[in-house]
Design a protein around this motif. Structure first.
Motif, short mmCIF file in Angstrom:
data_model
loop_
_atom_site.label_atom_id
_atom_site.label_comp_id
_atom_site.label_asym_id
_atom_site.label_seq_id
_atom_site.Cartn_x
_atom_site.Cartn_y
_atom_site.Cartn_z
N MET A 114 -6.57 -73.52 11.87
CA MET A 114 -7.65 -73.15 10.96
C MET A 114 -8.99 -73.41 11.64
SD MET A 114 -6.01 -72.12 8.27
CE MET A 114 -7.15 -72.14 6.90
N THR A 115 -9.92 -72.51 11.44
CA THR A 115 -11.24 -72.65 12.05
C THR A 115 -12.33 -72.52 10.99
OG1 THR A 115 -11.18 -70.30 12.63
CG2 THR A 115 -10.55 -71.87 14.35
N ILE A 116 -12.20 -73.27 9.92
CA ILE A 116 -13.19 -73.25 8.86
C ILE A 116 -14.53 -73.71 9.42
CG2 ILE A 116 -13.84 -74.22 6.62
CD1 ILE A 116 -10.84 -74.53 6.07
N PRO A 117 -15.60 -72.94 9.22
CA PRO A 117 -16.90 -73.32 9.80
C PRO A 117 -17.38 -74.68 9.29
CG PRO A 117 -16.92 -71.04 9.03
CD PRO A 117 -15.65 -71.65 8.53
N THR A 118 -18.00 -75.42 10.19
CA THR A 118 -18.62 -76.69 9.81
C THR A 118 -20.12 -76.65 10.06
OG1 THR A 118 -18.12 -77.58 12.02
CG2 THR A 118 -16.53 -78.02 10.25
N ASP A 119 -20.58 -75.74 10.90
CA ASP A 119 -22.00 -75.61 11.20
C ASP A 119 -22.54 -74.38 10.48
OD1 ASP A 119 -24.50 -75.87 12.28
OD2 ASP A 119 -23.97 -74.99 14.22
N HIS A 120 -23.47 -74.60 9.55
CA HIS A 120 -24.00 -73.49 8.77
C HIS A 120 -25.41 -73.85 8.31
CE1 HIS A 120 -23.46 -75.72 4.98
NE2 HIS A 120 -22.31 -76.14 5.50
N PRO A 121 -26.21 -72.87 7.89
CA PRO A 121 -27.61 -73.13 7.53
C PRO A 121 -27.84 -73.45 6.06
CG PRO A 121 -27.23 -70.77 7.59
CD PRO A 121 -25.93 -71.42 7.97
N HIS A 122 -26.78 -73.56 5.28
CA HIS A 122 -26.94 -73.68 3.83
C HIS A 122 -27.12 -75.14 3.40
CE1 HIS A 122 -25.86 -69.50 3.77
NE2 HIS A 122 -24.76 -69.77 4.44
N ASP A 123 -27.82 -75.32 2.28
CA ASP A 123 -28.05 -76.68 1.78
C ASP A 123 -26.97 -77.10 0.78
OD1 ASP A 123 -28.69 -75.06 -0.34
OD2 ASP A 123 -30.74 -75.80 -0.61
N PHE A 124 -25.85 -76.41 0.82
CA PHE A 124 -24.69 -76.80 0.02
C PHE A 124 -23.44 -76.54 0.87
CE2 PHE A 124 -25.53 -72.35 -0.83
CZ PHE A 124 -24.28 -71.75 -0.79
N ASP A 125 -22.33 -77.11 0.46
CA ASP A 125 -21.07 -76.99 1.19
C ASP A 125 -20.33 -75.74 0.70
OD1 ASP A 125 -18.61 -77.19 2.36
OD2 ASP A 125 -18.03 -79.05 1.35
N PRO A 126 -20.20 -74.69 1.51
CA PRO A 126 -19.52 -73.48 1.07
C PRO A 126 -18.00 -73.62 0.91
CG PRO A 126 -21.13 -72.94 2.76
CD PRO A 126 -20.96 -74.44 2.77
N THR A 127 -17.45 -74.82 1.15
CA THR A 127 -16.05 -75.07 0.77
C THR A 127 -15.99 -75.77 -0.59
OG1 THR A 127 -15.84 -77.32 1.70
CG2 THR A 127 -15.49 -75.46 3.21
N TYR A 128 -17.14 -76.24 -1.05
CA TYR A 128 -17.27 -76.94 -2.34
C TYR A 128 -16.37 -78.18 -2.39
CZ TYR A 128 -19.78 -72.71 -3.33
OH TYR A 128 -20.68 -71.68 -3.24
N GLY A 129 -16.03 -78.68 -1.18
CA GLY A 129 -15.27 -79.92 -1.10
C GLY A 129 -13.82 -79.80 -1.53
N LEU A 130 -13.30 -78.58 -1.60
CA LEU A 130 -11.94 -78.37 -2.10
C LEU A 130 -10.98 -78.00 -0.98
CD1 LEU A 130 -12.75 -76.32 -5.34
CD2 LEU A 130 -12.28 -78.78 -5.15
N GLY A 131 -9.82 -78.64 -0.98
CA GLY A 131 -8.76 -78.29 -0.05
C GLY A 131 -7.92 -77.15 -0.60
N ILE A 132 -6.99 -76.69 0.21
CA ILE A 132 -6.19 -75.53 -0.18
C ILE A 132 -5.35 -75.80 -1.42
CG2 ILE A 132 -4.31 -76.13 1.40
CD1 ILE A 132 -5.55 -72.58 0.52
#
Length: 321
Positions: free
Chosen positions: A1-19
């Protein structure tokens, strides 16, 4: 899995949720009258004469005959788009292809289907269906008539899709019962609402669909159209009552045909919990396949490989038989 960790947003686009947490999300219950309202809209759309006009396009392609198409949807709105006819083989299937909130400036010539007539409509107010006073800016388009449930723009876009199916059955009566739908993001959410109430659509492919789980959609930070509606909600608290009638996850629970869904674990535009709400709502009694992407609406390592794998699944899913 290569879920992005570097991004320009001021929130977490995974919303802290696992699969596992994403797969556990359930759709909201249907509001009173949900089924009756949509069935009535569908019946009205089927009663229309689409008054289609077909002309040869200036575009040329070695695999497709390209036609410009215009038809009339509900509210007497003209809908523009493209029709692709395969140059080889007999037409055995039909496919309607929606688009995201960026609209569409040409058909997708690389769509992996054969012996299939493909209709690319532009939803009302967007691209070839631009029309005043509907804004083509997603932030305003999504608010058009939001205070009038019976006229809200999302319902009209669903009717545009239903009318597109009617167009295909009039042009090619032999494909009736073998018409699919494919849509991404905005087109994915519209697709879930449309497929749930149109038995003429025999299968659907949705990628990172929006408008799922409206109570969540209105609370999670986003850079997509949901942000505009969230701002509107601050001074118009009654909007949730309207939006519950346009919930793609609630609709997905009513889909009775095979579906191929691609949902993302990271997405700043369409929150993954809302995407998974649509996927998780599909009845388990039907044949569905859920593909989990590392990210949506965002470039990431490995995306070309994931897209290639999904394209092959789409080819098999819409195979002409």
């Amino acid at each position: 899995m290569t879920i992005p960790t570097d991004h320009p947003h001021d929130f977490d686009p995974t919303y802290g949720l696992g699969i596992d947490e994403l797969r556990a999300i359930r759709p909201p219950p249907a509001p009173p009258g949900f089924d009756e309202i949509w069935r009535a809209r569908h019946a009205a759309a089927l009663g229309l004469d689409p008054r289609l006009q077909l002309t040869e396009s200036g575009s040329r392609h070695p695999d497709w005959q390209v036609h410009d198409i215009t038809y009339t949807s509900t509210d007497q709105l003209p809908i523009g788009g493209w029709l692709l006819l395969p140059r080889e083989g007999r037409v055995r299937r039909g496919l309607v292809v929606g688009h995201g909130y960026g609209g569409r400036d040409q058909p997708d010539f690389d769509i992996p289907v054969k012996q299939t007539v493909v209709l690319f409509p532009c939803f009302r107010g967007l691209s070839r269906s631009a029309r005043s006073p509907i804004s083509d800016d997603p932030a305003w388009h999504v608010l058009h008539d939001i205070d009038k449930p019976e006229r809200y723009i999302l319902g009209g876009c669903v009717e545009d899709l239903w009318t597109a199916v009617s167009v295909l059955t009039r042009l090619f009566p032999g494909i009736e019962g073998r018409i699919g739908y494919s849509g991404t993001s905005f087109g994915g959410g519209i697709g879930a609402l449309a497929i749930a109430f149109d038995e003429r659509i025999d299968r659907g492919h949705l990628v990172v669909p929006t408008f799922g789980n409206m109570p969540l959609w209105l609370t999670l930070p986003t850079t997509g159209s949901g942000h505009s509606v969230q701002n509107y909600l601050k001074t118009h608290g009654e909007v949730l009552k309207t939006l519950r009638l346009f919930d793609a996850a609630t609709a997905a629970a009513r889909i009775g045909v095979p579906m191929l869904l691609a949902v993302a674990r990271f997405d700043p535009v369409v929150a993954p919990p809302c995407q998974f709400s649509v996927a998780n709502a599909l009845p388990t009694s039907n044949h569905h396949e859920i593909v989990v992407l590392d990210a949506g609406h965002f470039d990431y390592p490995g995306q070309e490989q994931q897209r290639a794998l999904l394209s092959e699944k789409v080819r098999r899913f819409f195979r002409a038989t």
